[in-house]
Structures are given as C-alpha cells and as structure tokens.
Motif scaffolding. Structure first.
Motif, PDB file in Angstrom:
ATOM      1  N   LYS A  87       0.811  -1.221   0.000  1.00  0.00           N
ATOM      2  CA  LYS A  87       0.000   0.000   0.000  1.00  0.00           C
ATOM      3  C   LYS A  87       0.843   1.268   0.000  1.00  0.00           C
ATOM      4  CE  LYS A  87      -0.775   0.371   4.982  1.00  0.00           C
ATOM      5  NZ  LYS A  87      -1.800   0.406   6.014  1.00  0.00           N
ATOM      6  N   TRP A  88       2.129   1.169   0.329  1.00  0.00           N
ATOM      7  CA  TRP A  88       3.010   2.335   0.361  1.00  0.00           C
ATOM      8  C   TRP A  88       3.833   2.490  -0.912  1.00  0.00           C
ATOM      9  CZ3 TRP A  88       1.062   5.228   3.700  1.00  0.00           C
ATOM     10  CH2 TRP A  88       0.615   4.754   4.926  1.00  0.00           C
ATOM     11  N   ILE A  89       3.715   1.572  -1.859  1.00  0.00           N
ATOM     12  CA  ILE A  89       4.496   1.615  -3.098  1.00  0.00           C
ATOM     13  C   ILE A  89       3.639   2.218  -4.203  1.00  0.00           C
ATOM     14  CG2 ILE A  89       5.745   0.249  -4.807  1.00  0.00           C
ATOM     15  CD1 ILE A  89       6.323  -1.774  -2.592  1.00  0.00           C
ATOM     16  N   SER A  90       4.186   3.169  -4.956  1.00  0.00           N
ATOM     17  CA  SER A  90       3.463   3.799  -6.058  1.00  0.00           C
ATOM     18  C   SER A  90       3.110   2.756  -7.114  1.00  0.00           C
ATOM     19  CB  SER A  90       4.312   4.888  -6.707  1.00  0.00           C
ATOM     20  OG  SER A  90       4.591   5.903  -5.785  1.00  0.00           O
ATOM     21  N   PRO A  91       1.954   2.894  -7.756  1.00  0.00           N
ATOM     22  CA  PRO A  91       1.529   1.908  -8.761  1.00  0.00           C
ATOM     23  C   PRO A  91       2.514   1.738  -9.919  1.00  0.00           C
ATOM     24  CG  PRO A  91      -0.269   3.410  -8.252  1.00  0.00           C
ATOM     25  CD  PRO A  91       0.942   3.926  -7.549  1.00  0.00           C
ATOM     26  N   GLY A  92       3.193   2.810 -10.330  1.00  0.00           N
ATOM     27  CA  GLY A  92       4.128   2.720 -11.445  1.00  0.00           C
ATOM     28  C   GLY A  92       5.519   2.258 -11.060  1.00  0.00           C
ATOM     29  N   ASN A  93       5.787   2.062  -9.800  1.00  0.00           N
ATOM     30  CA  ASN A  93       7.115   1.673  -9.338  1.00  0.00           C
ATOM     31  C   ASN A  93       7.298   0.168  -9.550  1.00  0.00           C
ATOM     32  OD1 ASN A  93       9.449   1.110  -7.805  1.00  0.00           O
ATOM     33  ND2 ASN A  93       9.059   2.883  -6.520  1.00  0.00           N
ATOM     34  N   THR A  94       8.244  -0.196 -10.406  1.00  0.00           N
ATOM     35  CA  THR A  94       8.455  -1.607 -10.745  1.00  0.00           C
ATOM     36  C   THR A  94       9.695  -2.197 -10.094  1.00  0.00           C
ATOM     37  OG1 THR A  94       9.674  -0.972 -12.734  1.00  0.00           O
ATOM     38  CG2 THR A  94       7.295  -1.338 -12.967  1.00  0.00           C
ATOM     39  N   HIS A  95      10.342  -1.451  -9.207  1.00  0.00           N
ATOM     40  CA  HIS A  95      11.540  -1.961  -8.549  1.00  0.00           C
ATOM     41  C   HIS A  95      11.175  -3.036  -7.524  1.00  0.00           C
ATOM     42  CE1 HIS A  95      14.489   0.775 -10.263  1.00  0.00           C
ATOM     43  NE2 HIS A  95      13.483   1.626 -10.319  1.00  0.00           N
ATOM     44  N   PRO A  96      12.054  -4.016  -7.335  1.00  0.00           N
ATOM     45  CA  PRO A  96      11.757  -5.091  -6.379  1.00  0.00           C
ATOM     46  C   PRO A  96      11.738  -4.587  -4.942  1.00  0.00           C
ATOM     47  CG  PRO A  96      14.006  -5.293  -7.172  1.00  0.00           C
ATOM     48  CD  PRO A  96      13.360  -4.190  -7.966  1.00  0.00           C
ATOM     49  N   ASN A  97      10.921  -5.224  -4.160  1.00  0.00           N
ATOM     50  CA  ASN A  97      10.798  -4.905  -2.741  1.00  0.00           C
ATOM     51  C   ASN A  97      11.652  -5.886  -1.944  1.00  0.00           C
ATOM     52  OD1 ASN A  97       9.960  -3.963  -0.285  1.00  0.00           O
ATOM     53  ND2 ASN A  97       7.820  -4.498  -0.548  1.00  0.00           N
ATOM     54  N   SER A  98      12.462  -5.389  -1.048  1.00  0.00           N
ATOM     55  CA  SER A  98      13.322  -6.250  -0.235  1.00  0.00           C
ATOM     56  C   SER A  98      12.499  -7.060   0.760  1.00  0.00           C
ATOM     57  CB  SER A  98      14.337  -5.400   0.524  1.00  0.00           C
ATOM     58  OG  SER A  98      15.158  -4.702  -0.373  1.00  0.00           O
ATOM     59  N   ARG A  99      13.104  -8.114   1.258  1.00  0.00           N
ATOM     60  CA  ARG A  99      12.513  -8.947   2.301  1.00  0.00           C
ATOM     61  C   ARG A  99      13.356  -8.790   3.561  1.00  0.00           C
ATOM     62  NH1 ARG A  99       7.784  -9.511   0.170  1.00  0.00           N
ATOM     63  NH2 ARG A  99       7.864 -10.259  -1.937  1.00  0.00           N
ATOM     64  N   TYR A 100      12.783  -9.082   4.696  1.00  0.00           N
ATOM     65  CA  TYR A 100      13.501  -8.939   5.959  1.00  0.00           C
ATOM     66  C   TYR A 100      14.764  -9.794   6.011  1.00  0.00           C
ATOM     67  CZ  TYR A 100      10.396  -5.831   8.452  1.00  0.00           C
ATOM     68  OH  TYR A 100       9.706  -4.726   8.862  1.00  0.00           O
ATOM     69  N   ARG A 101      14.810 -10.890   5.276  1.00  0.00           N
ATOM     70  CA  ARG A 101      15.991 -11.767   5.284  1.00  0.00           C
ATOM     71  C   ARG A 101      17.182 -11.167   4.534  1.00  0.00           C
ATOM     72  NH1 ARG A 101      12.511 -14.597   1.639  1.00  0.00           N
ATOM     73  NH2 ARG A 101      13.127 -14.095  -0.486  1.00  0.00           N
ATOM     74  N   ASP A 102      16.929 -10.170   3.676  1.00  0.00           N
ATOM     75  CA  ASP A 102      17.991  -9.583   2.864  1.00  0.00           C
ATOM     76  C   ASP A 102      18.967  -8.796   3.732  1.00  0.00           C
ATOM     77  OD1 ASP A 102      16.675 -10.621   0.660  1.00  0.00           O
ATOM     78  OD2 ASP A 102      15.630  -8.747   0.211  1.00  0.00           O
TER      79      ASP A 102
END
Length: 74
Positions: free
Chosen positions: A28-43
């Motif tokens: 819900k906090w990521i813009s609709p046009g943003n295609t960059h990957p989202n990190s995970r807590y394990r990263d």
C-alpha cells in the motif's frame, strides 16, 4: 482504546513480528508505477527504491543534493 481491548490486554499499536519472507515495504506504500523489487527482511541490505516515487529519474534525490546540482548543470 475500548473497554474490550483494555480488558484483554491487547495493544492496537503493537504490530505482528515479521518473518524472513515478509516484505520490508507494504504494497500500500508503493506507487503503482514503481516496478523496482521490494526487499525482504531476510535480505542483508534493503532497497529504498520502493519508497521513491520516481526511482528512474536522474534528478531524484534530496533537495540541494549532488544529484539535483548535476541536473541543473545539464
């Protein structure tokens, strides 16, 4: 806080503990046009690109930062 919450000891502000596969930034906090990957807590490192509205812009950055000065110079 309602009387029901007070009686059970539940705190509405306490978030559940994330697991290693949980995303760092909620969708819900990521813009609709943003295609960059989202990190995970394990990263070991978390990408900030999902938080930037226009991550592909060469002029993005903090106001007065070096990226802004370079864009004005071009």
């Amino acid at each position: 806080m309602t009387a029901t919450q007070a009686g059970t000891g539940a705190d509405p502000y306490v978030l559940p503990m994330p697991n290693p596969d949980s995303p760092v930034v909620l969708a819900k906090w990521i813009s609709p046009g943003n295609t960059h990957p989202n990190s995970r807590y394990r990263d070991p490192f978390w990408a900030m690109a999902p938080l930037i509205d226009n991550p592909a812009s060469p002029c993005s950055g903090s106001p007065g930062g070096t990226a802004r000065r370079r864009c004005r110079a071009n």
